[in-house]
Design an enzyme around this catalytic site. Structure first.
Site, PDB file in Angstrom:
ATOM      1  N   GLY A   8      31.165  70.262  -8.028  1.00 15.98           N
ATOM      2  CA  GLY A   8      31.034  69.970  -9.464  1.00 15.98           C
ATOM      3  C   GLY A   8      30.092  68.802  -9.725  1.00 15.98           C
ATOM      4  N   TYR A 141      45.587  71.979 -18.648  1.00 15.74           N
ATOM      5  CA  TYR A 141      44.835  70.975 -17.875  1.00 15.74           C
ATOM      6  C   TYR A 141      45.798  69.989 -17.216  1.00 15.74           C
ATOM      7  CZ  TYR A 141      41.582  66.995 -17.219  1.00 15.74           C
ATOM      8  OH  TYR A 141      40.831  65.957 -16.713  1.00 15.74           O
TER       9      TYR A 141
HETATM   10  P1  NAD Z   1      32.443  68.181 -16.189  1.00 13.18           P
HETATM   11  O1  NAD Z   1      33.041  69.302 -16.949  1.00 13.18           O
HETATM   12  O2  NAD Z   1      31.416  67.341 -16.832  1.00 13.18           O
HETATM   13  O3  NAD Z   1      31.817  68.734 -14.836  1.00 13.18           O
HETATM   14  C1  NAD Z   1      32.481  69.689 -14.037  1.00 13.18           C
HETATM   15  C2  NAD Z   1      31.443  70.374 -13.170  1.00 13.18           C
HETATM   16  O4  NAD Z   1      32.140  71.345 -12.383  1.00 13.18           O
HETATM   17  C3  NAD Z   1      30.367  71.116 -13.963  1.00 13.18           C
HETATM   18  O5  NAD Z   1      29.088  70.737 -13.525  1.00 13.18           O
HETATM   19  C4  NAD Z   1      30.646  72.601 -13.671  1.00 13.18           C
HETATM   20  O6  NAD Z   1      29.477  73.380 -13.583  1.00 13.18           O
HETATM   21  C5  NAD Z   1      31.330  72.501 -12.308  1.00 13.18           C
HETATM   22  N1  NAD Z   1      32.185  73.655 -12.007  1.00 13.18           N
HETATM   23  C6  NAD Z   1      32.982  74.368 -12.837  1.00 13.18           C
HETATM   24  N2  NAD Z   1      33.571  75.370 -12.158  1.00 13.18           N
HETATM   25  C7  NAD Z   1      33.156  75.263 -10.868  1.00 13.18           C
HETATM   26  C8  NAD Z   1      33.416  75.992  -9.692  1.00 13.18           C
HETATM   27  N3  NAD Z   1      34.217  77.077  -9.685  1.00 13.18           N
HETATM   28  N4  NAD Z   1      32.818  75.608  -8.544  1.00 13.18           N
HETATM   29  C9  NAD Z   1      31.975  74.541  -8.524  1.00 13.18           C
HETATM   30  N5  NAD Z   1      31.681  73.811  -9.618  1.00 13.18           N
HETATM   31  C10 NAD Z   1      32.264  74.176 -10.770  1.00 13.18           C
HETATM   32  O7  NAD Z   1      33.658  67.290 -15.635  1.00 13.18           O
HETATM   33  P2  NAD Z   1      33.650  65.741 -15.282  1.00 13.18           P
HETATM   34  O8  NAD Z   1      33.881  64.992 -16.537  1.00 13.18           O
HETATM   35  O9  NAD Z   1      32.510  65.408 -14.415  1.00 13.18           O
HETATM   36  O10 NAD Z   1      35.036  65.667 -14.486  1.00 13.18           O
HETATM   37  C11 NAD Z   1      35.104  65.774 -13.087  1.00 13.18           C
HETATM   38  C12 NAD Z   1      36.560  65.617 -12.679  1.00 13.18           C
HETATM   39  O11 NAD Z   1      37.073  64.394 -13.191  1.00 13.18           O
HETATM   40  C13 NAD Z   1      37.503  66.710 -13.194  1.00 13.18           C
HETATM   41  O12 NAD Z   1      38.514  66.943 -12.251  1.00 13.18           O
HETATM   42  C14 NAD Z   1      38.119  66.081 -14.423  1.00 13.18           C
HETATM   43  O13 NAD Z   1      39.381  66.612 -14.717  1.00 13.18           O
HETATM   44  C15 NAD Z   1      38.225  64.637 -13.971  1.00 13.18           C
HETATM   45  N6  NAD Z   1      38.327  63.720 -15.109  1.00 13.18           N
HETATM   46  C16 NAD Z   1      37.292  63.549 -15.962  1.00 13.18           C
HETATM   47  C17 NAD Z   1      37.422  62.705 -17.062  1.00 13.18           C
HETATM   48  C18 NAD Z   1      36.310  62.480 -18.054  1.00 13.18           C
HETATM   49  O14 NAD Z   1      36.536  61.807 -19.079  1.00 13.18           O
HETATM   50  N7  NAD Z   1      35.105  62.981 -17.805  1.00 13.18           N
HETATM   51  C19 NAD Z   1      38.633  62.017 -17.254  1.00 13.18           C
HETATM   52  C20 NAD Z   1      39.690  62.243 -16.370  1.00 13.18           C
HETATM   53  C21 NAD Z   1      39.514  63.082 -15.284  1.00 13.18           C
HETATM   54  N1  SER Z   2      38.387  63.205 -20.592  1.00 11.70           N
HETATM   55  C1  SER Z   2      39.332  64.158 -20.092  1.00 11.70           C
HETATM   56  C2  SER Z   2      39.643  65.179 -21.128  1.00 11.70           C
HETATM   57  O1  SER Z   2      39.641  64.816 -22.296  1.00 11.70           O
HETATM   58  C3  SER Z   2      40.606  63.446 -19.694  1.00 11.70           C
HETATM   59  O2  SER Z   2      41.020  63.952 -18.496  1.00 11.70           O
HETATM   60  O3  SER Z   2      39.913  66.295 -20.794  1.00 11.70           O
END
Ligand code: NAD
Ligand code: SER
Length: 314
Positions: A8, A141
């Site tokens: 990802g 989620y």
């Molecule tokens: P994002 O949605 O920006 O990026 C996710 C990436 O995963 C995308 O580039 C997508 O193309 C890729 N993806 C989707 N399905 C896939 C698959 N089957 N195989 C490979 N890649 C795949 O998410 P993010 O914000 O970068 O978050 C990354 C992680 O951090 C996640 O687990 C999310 O739950 C966690 N997280 C994010 C936040 C936030 O605010 N961004 C907060 C808490 C937790």
């Molecule tokens: N930024 C994330 C969401 O809103 C928190 O895990 O899904």
């Protein structure tokens, strides 16, 4: 020197984490992967491979070919998209984690998996939310995040896989856009403030959530995987936070730089319900004690830095 594979890698976090890990451990040692083809800034800057993280065989082959010893598993479906398509969220979030953990067990890798404030639910104490507490989330989620934490701990205690994780709050960054979460408003507001001087928020004015600026989040990702395992009482996953924001409060911070900035509200009931079920303020003292977690950016420093970068690029 670590040999790292990131799933990802094209998302909001990956677009910051990939260059940072390449800087720390060497470009050739960091393989960025994503289910999508990504732009030249990623694919030409170092090793890149299209990889569906739910495909265990393909993940195993990629880990073996790259001789990876550490996986940062970022592939996931976030909260708001997950409520639109709960089965997709369950499939992607759980199948990919199971695939990564199985490969890690077979090939001896350490695994970082992010959890979230979304792992908590409406019955969790809201302020402060303890490290160890009631977790009954009401979103798909959140359900995948709680299951993921338990599965990661299981692989550690049962098979000795070095699994570690943090419960990220909403992450604020410039660059790659957020991926369809409930906290996306705290990123969108900056883009709209710079572009048009006005923003219509999908959460109400007093919806308070934990947040963090991406440079601190990336520091946490590096630091927890470098932490001395003997000091870790917890593993999956640590509460971490940097600030608590409401739309009205962040708008006031932005007005210190753009005095005419205006915010309005068109509340989306689905995302408001999700936000209402999450903590107001999480207690991150376990992360501070066990691996020295310490954010650098508060709301004021983050706002100044975001506006500086977005003004330069507009
Ligand atoms: P994002 O949605 O920006 O990026 C996710 C990436 O995963 C995308 O580039 C997508 O193309 C890729 N993806 C989707 N399905 C896939 C698959 N089957 N195989 C490979 N890649 C795949 O998410 P993010 O914000 O970068 O978050 C990354 C992680 O951090 C996640 O687990 C999310 O739950 C966690 N997280 C994010 C936040 C936030 O605010 N961004 C907060 C808490 C937790
Ligand atoms: N930024 C994330 C969401 O809103 C928190 O895990 O899904």
């Amino acid at each position: 020197m670590k040999r790292i594979l990131i799933t990802g890698a094209g998302g909001q976090i990956g677009s910051w984490l990939v260059p940072r890990l390449r800087e720390l451990y060497g470009t050739a040692n960091v393989l960025a992967t994503d289910v999508r083809h990504l732009g030249a800034e990623v694919t030409e800057a170092g090793p890149f491979q299209v990889l569906d993280a739910t495909d265990q065989k393909a993940v195993g082959q990629a880990v073996m070919r790259h001789e990876a010893d550490t996986v940062y598993h970022l592939a996931a479906i976030l909260s708001a998209i997950g409520e639109k398509d709960p089965r997709l969220a369950w499939h992607v979030n759980m199948a990919s984690l199971e695939a990564v953990l199985e490969v890690a067990r077979e090939q001896g890798c350490a695994v970082f998996t992010p959890s979230s404030i979304g792992a908590f639910g409406p019955n969790t104490p809201k302020d402060p939310t303890p490290q160890d507490t009631l977790m009954r989330p009401t979103t798909m989620y959140g359900i995948t995040k709680v299951c993921g934490e338990l599965l990661c701990n299981y692989y550690y205690t049962r098979y000795g896989v070095d699994t570690r994780g943090v419960r990220f709050p909403g992450l604020i960054s410039h660059g790659a856009p957020p991926g369809g979460g409930t906290t996306d408003w705290a990123v969108d507001i900056f883009y709209q403030a710079v572009e048009s001087g006005t923003y219509t928020c999908f959460l109400g004015p007093d919806a308070q959530l934990d947040m963090m600026y991406m440079p601190d989040a990336v520091d946490a990702l590096v630091k927890i995987m470098e932490a001395d395992p003997d000091r870790l009482v917890h593993r999956n996953a640590f509460n971490i936070t940097a600030m608590q924001l409401t739309p009205e409060g962040l708008a006031a911070e932005i007005r210190k730089h753009i005095p005419d900035f205006e915010i309005g509200y068109e509340v989306d009931p689905v995302r408001q319900r999700i936000a209402d079920s999450w903590p107001d303020r999480i207690d991150d003292s376990a992360a501070r004690e066990e691996w020295g977690w310490q954010p650098k950016f508060d709301a004021s420093a983050m706002t100044a830095d975001m506006l500086h970068h977005l003004s330069l690029s507009s």
